[in-house]
Design an enzyme around this catalytic site. Structure first.
Site, PDB file in Angstrom:
ATOM      1  N   GLU A   1       0.663  -1.019  -0.071  1.00  0.00           N
ATOM      2  CA  GLU A   1       0.199   0.498  -0.183  1.00  0.00           C
ATOM      3  C   GLU A   1       0.876   1.504   0.130  1.00  0.00           C
ATOM      4  O   GLU A   1       0.448   2.435   0.935  1.00  0.00           O
ATOM      5  CB  GLU A   1      -1.035   0.184   1.126  1.00  0.00           C
ATOM      6  CG  GLU A   1      -1.982  -1.247   1.214  1.00  0.00           C
ATOM      7  CD  GLU A   1      -3.054  -1.011   2.543  1.00  0.00           C
ATOM      8  OE1 GLU A   1      -4.267  -1.566   2.029  1.00  0.00           O
ATOM      9  OE2 GLU A   1      -2.795  -0.706   3.604  1.00  0.00           O
TER      10      GLU A   1
ATOM     11  N   ASP B   1      -8.761  -8.914   4.366  1.00  0.00           N
ATOM     12  CA  ASP B   1      -8.519  -7.796   5.326  1.00  0.00           C
ATOM     13  C   ASP B   1      -9.861  -7.902   6.223  1.00  0.00           C
ATOM     14  O   ASP B   1     -10.278  -6.920   6.105  1.00  0.00           O
ATOM     15  CB  ASP B   1      -8.057  -6.825   4.572  1.00  0.00           C
ATOM     16  CG  ASP B   1      -8.054  -5.322   5.136  1.00  0.00           C
ATOM     17  OD1 ASP B   1      -6.858  -5.564   6.440  1.00  0.00           O
ATOM     18  OD2 ASP B   1      -8.000  -4.232   4.346  1.00  0.00           O
TER      19      ASP B   1
ATOM     20  N   GLU C   1     -12.624  -2.870  11.912  1.00  0.00           N
ATOM     21  CA  GLU C   1     -12.605  -1.873  11.258  1.00  0.00           C
ATOM     22  C   GLU C   1     -14.788  -2.784   9.906  1.00  0.00           C
ATOM     23  O   GLU C   1     -14.369  -1.353   9.859  1.00  0.00           O
ATOM     24  CB  GLU C   1     -11.687  -2.209  10.398  1.00  0.00           C
ATOM     25  CG  GLU C   1     -11.320  -1.577   8.868  1.00  0.00           C
ATOM     26  CD  GLU C   1     -10.434  -1.494   8.635  1.00  0.00           C
ATOM     27  OE1 GLU C   1      -9.637  -1.312   7.062  1.00  0.00           O
ATOM     28  OE2 GLU C   1      -9.637  -2.219   8.728  1.00  0.00           O
TER      29      GLU C   1
END
Length: 676
Positions: free
Chosen positions: A283, A362, A390
Site C-alpha cells: 500500500e 483484510d 474496522e
C-alpha cells in the site's frame, strides 16, 4: 515501583478490573484468610506491580488493608521465585494453598504478575480458592497488541476516541492512563506492544532517534513494570527519510551499518526493547522491492542489526498489488501473501517473524483462513487478528469476535496431516519455531470506556485470554468478562452472554453475504456500498451481474487460489459441491438461482438474511432494555445508544443490499417483503 496515579475510577473506565466488594459471605471469609499479608521474595518492577495490584484489590474487594512484607507469612499471599521448577515456562505460574498461606510461584517475576492477576480473576468471578489453584503456562510465546496510533493523536482504524499515547504531535503527559492500559494488558497476559502506526509518517520516523527516544523510553518504563516489551513500527526508508543516506538498499553495506548503529542507539535508551514492526512494499510503503530485493533481504538486514541485543523483526505479510486493473480477472489479491512469501521459506534469519493476517484479504466479517499457515515450516510465524472492528461495525455495532478467532485457530491446515490446526502453527509446536505467537490491532482509545462501545471490551479481554490459552471456549471467556465487568447476577450474565454470541452472526447476516465481503463505503469502511470497491484498484471485487455473483478462485476456471491450500482443503474449497455455503461466493461465481445446501437459492438467502438480521438487531435493543435495573445507568445508557444506532443502521444495510440484488437479478422475494 514508580506508581502513577490512576486517572479515573468510573465503572466504564475500570473495564474488568472492577474489584467490587465480595457479597458472598462464604467466599469473603475464605479470601480474607489469605488477604491480610502480601509477601514478595524479590524486588523487581513486575513483582512490585503484582504486590501493588493485590493490595489494591484486597482493599476494594474485602476491605482489608494488606501489609506488604518480605518475610514468609503464617497467613497471606506469598510471591516467590522457583528457578528450578521445570514444569513452568518463564512466564508460567503455580498457585497452591498451604494452610492459611497461598503460594504464587513463578520462574520469573512475570509469572508472579500473571499469577496475581489469575488469583484476582478467580476472586472476582467468585471461584473457591481450590478451583483457582493449579499450574498455568501461556500457549503462545509472543502475545502482542499493535497500536495504529499517530503522533498527531489520531488512530488509523480507531473507533474509541483519540490516542492515549499522543496529542498535538507530542507524547501525552497523561502517564497514569498508560499505566492503567499496561495493567489491563498484563491482566490478560499480553507481553508485547507496538505503540505507533505501521504506516509510519515522517514525524514518527524520529521515534528511533534522539529526538523522540527519551519519550519512548518513558513509555517503555511503564510497560516494563507489567512484563510488557515495547516495539516500534519503523519506516523501511528511514536512512533516506532522516537525511543520512541516499539509498535504503538492504544489501548496501552503508545501509546495513546505518541500521546497526541505529539499533545500538535504541537499546541505549531501552535495554529490553522488543524490536521493529515493519510494513514494507505494501500500500505504497517503501520496501526492498525498490532495489530489486525480496522480503528476506529486507527483513534480514534489520534482523542482523537487532540480533546482538535480542531484538525481533516482525515483518507483515500484508503485501499485494494495490494498483490492480479491475478488468483483470486473473490477478487475485487473495493469492498475494502466499505468492510473495512461501517461495522464501528457509531464507529468513531466526529472529525474523512473519506476521500473517488471519485471512487472505483484510479482516472481513467472513473469509477463509489464509493458506500461508503451515506452508512455511522453516520460518517463524505469528497470526494477526483485528480487535478494532474496522469491517465489523467499528464499535458502533455489537460484534463479539472471539468465536471468529476460535474458528481460525481451530482450522485444520492439514500441513502435517489431519489435526494440524492453525493454533499449533502459531504456538510454535508444529514446526518448533524459535519465535511465534499472536498479534492484533488494538481497539482502544481515550474514550472513558476505552473501546467506544462498552460491550466491545469483551473483544479486548477475549483476545488476551485466547493468546494465553486458545483452548478456552468463547462462552467461558464471555462469562469471565461479564462477571468481572458487571457483577455476579447469573441471569444478567446469561442475557449478556447470549447477546455477545448472537452478535457476529447477526452482523454477518445483514452485511456481506456468503463470504463475498467488501460491500462498504470506500476509505472509512462504515456502512453499505455494494459497488464501493467494485471498480477500484484495491482488488476487492464481487463480480455481480444480472446472472450471478462471486469470485471464481478455482483451479480449472478461476484464479487458482484454491491450489495454495494443502490437498484436503484444496479439494474442499475447489468443488462447489463441498465448499461451505458461508464461503461460497469467496470461491465460486454462481447464478442467483444456485441452490445452497440450506435448500434456498442464493438470491433468496440474501433477501432472508438481510431481513432477519435487521430484525435481530432490533431485538438486541429489547434484550438490553430488560437489564435496565441491573446495570448502572452510565453504562446502561451508553450501550443502549449504540444498540439503537445499530438497529437503525442495519435497516440501511438491509434495504440497500436487497434493493441492489433485486435490481440486478430481477428476481422477486418469495415472501413479498418490501424491497425498493
Amino acid at each position: 515501583m514508580n506508581t502513577i496515579q490512576t486517572v479515573q475510577t468510573s465503572k466504564s473506565y475500570k473495564c474488568w478490573l472492577q474489584y467490587d466488594a465480595v457479597v458472598n459471605q462464604q467466599r469473603k471469609e475464605e479470601y480474607s484468610v489469605i488477604a491480610k499479608v502480601i509477601s514478595k521474595q524479590l524486588d523487581s518492577p513486575a513483582a512490585d506491580a503484582a504486590a501493588a495490584e493485590l493490595k489494591m484489590a484486597f482493599e476494594s474487594m474485602l476491605g482489608i488493608h494488606a501489609e506488604v512484607k518480605h518475610e514468609k507469612p503464617e497467613a497471606g499471599v506469598l510471591l516467590s521465585i522457583a528457578e528450578s521448577a521445570d514444569y513452568l515456562t518463564d512466564e508460567g505460574f503455580e498457585i497452591k494453598k498451604e494452610g492459611s498461606r497461598l503460594l504464587i510461584t513463578g520462574k520469573t517475576d512475570k509469572g508472579l504478575l500473571y499469577g496475581a492477576f489469575h488469583l484476582l480473576r478467580g476472586m472476582q468471578t467468585g471461584e473457591p480458592l481450590a478451583k483457582i489453584e493449579g499450574i498455568q503456562n501461556p500457549a503462545n510465546p509472543l502475545r502482542m497488541i499493535n497500536q495504529w496510533d499517530n503522533i498527531d493523536g489520531s488512530i488509523e482504524r480507531g473507533y474509541a476516541g483519540a490516542s492515549i499515547f499522543y496529542e498535538n504531535n507530542e507524547f501525552t503527559k497523561d502517564l497514569g492512563r498508560i499505566q492503567d492500559y499496561a495493567r489491563l494488558l498484563a491482566s490478560v497476559g499480553i507481553n508485547g506492544v507496538s505503540i505507533n502506526n505501521v504506516n509510519v509518517h515522517k514525524i514518527e520516523t524520529d521515534m528511533i532517534t534522539s529526538v523522540l527516544l527519551p519519550d519512548v523510553a518513558k513509555i517503555a518504563d511503564i510497560f516494563r513494570q507489567y512484563g510488557i516489551r515495547l516495539f516500534l513500527s519503523v519506516n523501511f526508508a528511514s536512512p533516506i527519510e532522516l537525511g543520512d543516506l541516499k539509498t535504503a538498499d538492504p544489501l548496501e553495506e552503508s545501509v546495513r551499518q546505518w541500521w546497526k548503529n541505529k539499533a545500538e542507539e535504541v537499546y541505549t535508551y531501552i535495554p529490553d526493547f522488543g524490536g521493529f514492526v515493519v510494513k514494507a512494499d505494501s500500500e505504497h510503503r517503501p520496501g526492498p522491492f525498490t532495489y530489486g530485493r525480496n522480503h528476506a533481504d529486507g527483513s534480514n538486514m534489520l534482523a542482523e542489526a537487532l540480533a546482538p541485543f535480542g531484538g525481533l523483526v516482525i515483518w507483515r505479510c500484508f503485501v499485494y498489488n494495490c494498483m490492480q486493473d479491475w478488468r483483470d480477472r486473473k490477478t487475485d489479491r487473495a493469492r498475494a501473501a502466499y505468492d510473495h512469501f512461501e517461495p522464501l521459506d528457509g531464507q529468513f534469519l531466526d529472529n525474523v517473524i512473519l506476521q500473517i493476517k488471519n485471512g487472505p484479504m483484510d479482516f472481513q466479517v467472513r473469509e477463509p483462513v489464509t493458506p500461508l499457515f503451515g506452508a512455511m515450516p522453516k520460518t517463524n510465524q505469528v497470526i494477526e487478528f483485528q480487535v478494532t472492528q474496522e469491517y465489523t461495525g467499528q464499535q458502533r455495532h455489537l460484534c463479539y469476535l472471539v468465536p471468529q478467532w476460535k474458528e481460525v485457530l481451530n482450522f485444520d491446515t492439514y500441513a502435517k496431516g489431519k489435526g494440524s490446526a492453525v493454533k499449533q502453527v502459531v504456538d510454535g509446536s508444529m514446526y518448533e519455531y524459535k519465535h511465534s505467537g499472536i498479534a492484533a490491532v488494538s481497539n482502544i482509545g481515550n474514550d472513558e470506556n476505552w473501546t467506544g462501545h462498552t460491550l466491545a471490551q469483551a473483544n479486548f479481554y477475549g483476545y488476551g485470554r485466547l493468546t494465553w490459552n486458545p483452548e478456552l471456549s468463547s462462552e467461558d471467556i464471555a462469562k469471565e468478562w461479564i462477571s468481572q465487568t458487571f457483577g455476579p447476577d447469573e441471569s444478567m450474565q446469561q442475557v449478556i452472554s447470549h447477546m455477545l454470541h448472537d452478535s457476529w452472526p447477526i452482523y454477518e447476516s445483514y452485511t456481506a453475504p456468503l463470504g463475498v465481503g467488501w460491500m462498504v463505503n470506500p476509505e472509512h469502511h462504515y456502512g453499505p456500498n455494494v459497488d464501493g470497491y467494485e471498480y477500484s484498484v484495491w482488488g476487492t471485487y464481487h463480480f455481480a451481474d444480472c446472472n450471478g455473483i462471486g469470485v471464481d478462485r478455482t483451479i480449472e476456471s478461476g484464479t487458482g487460489y484454491t491450489s495454495q491450500y494443502f490437498k484436503e482443503n484444496e479439494r474442499y474449497y475447489n468443488s462447489i459441491d463441498t465448499c461451505p455455503d458461508n464461503l461460497l461466493l469467496f470461491f465460486h461465481h454462481v447464478p442467483y438461482t444456485h441452490v445452497l445446501k440450506s435448500g434456498e437459492t442464493v438470491i433468496q438467502h440474501i433477501y432472508n438474511t438481510h431481513f432477519e438480521g435487521a430484525d435481530e438487531a432490533a431485538n438486541l435493543v429489547e434484550t438490553w432494555c430488560s437489564l435496565k435495573d441491573r446495570i448502572d445507568p452510565q453504562r446502561f445508557d451508553a450501550v443502549l445508544k449504540r444498540l439503537e444506532e445499530q438497529a437503525e443502521h442495519s435497516k440501511q444495510w438491509r434495504d440497500r443490499i436487497n434493493t441492489y440484488f433485486y435490481r440486478k437479478s430481477g428476481i422477486e422475494d418469495k415472501q413479498k417483503r418490501t424491497i425498493y
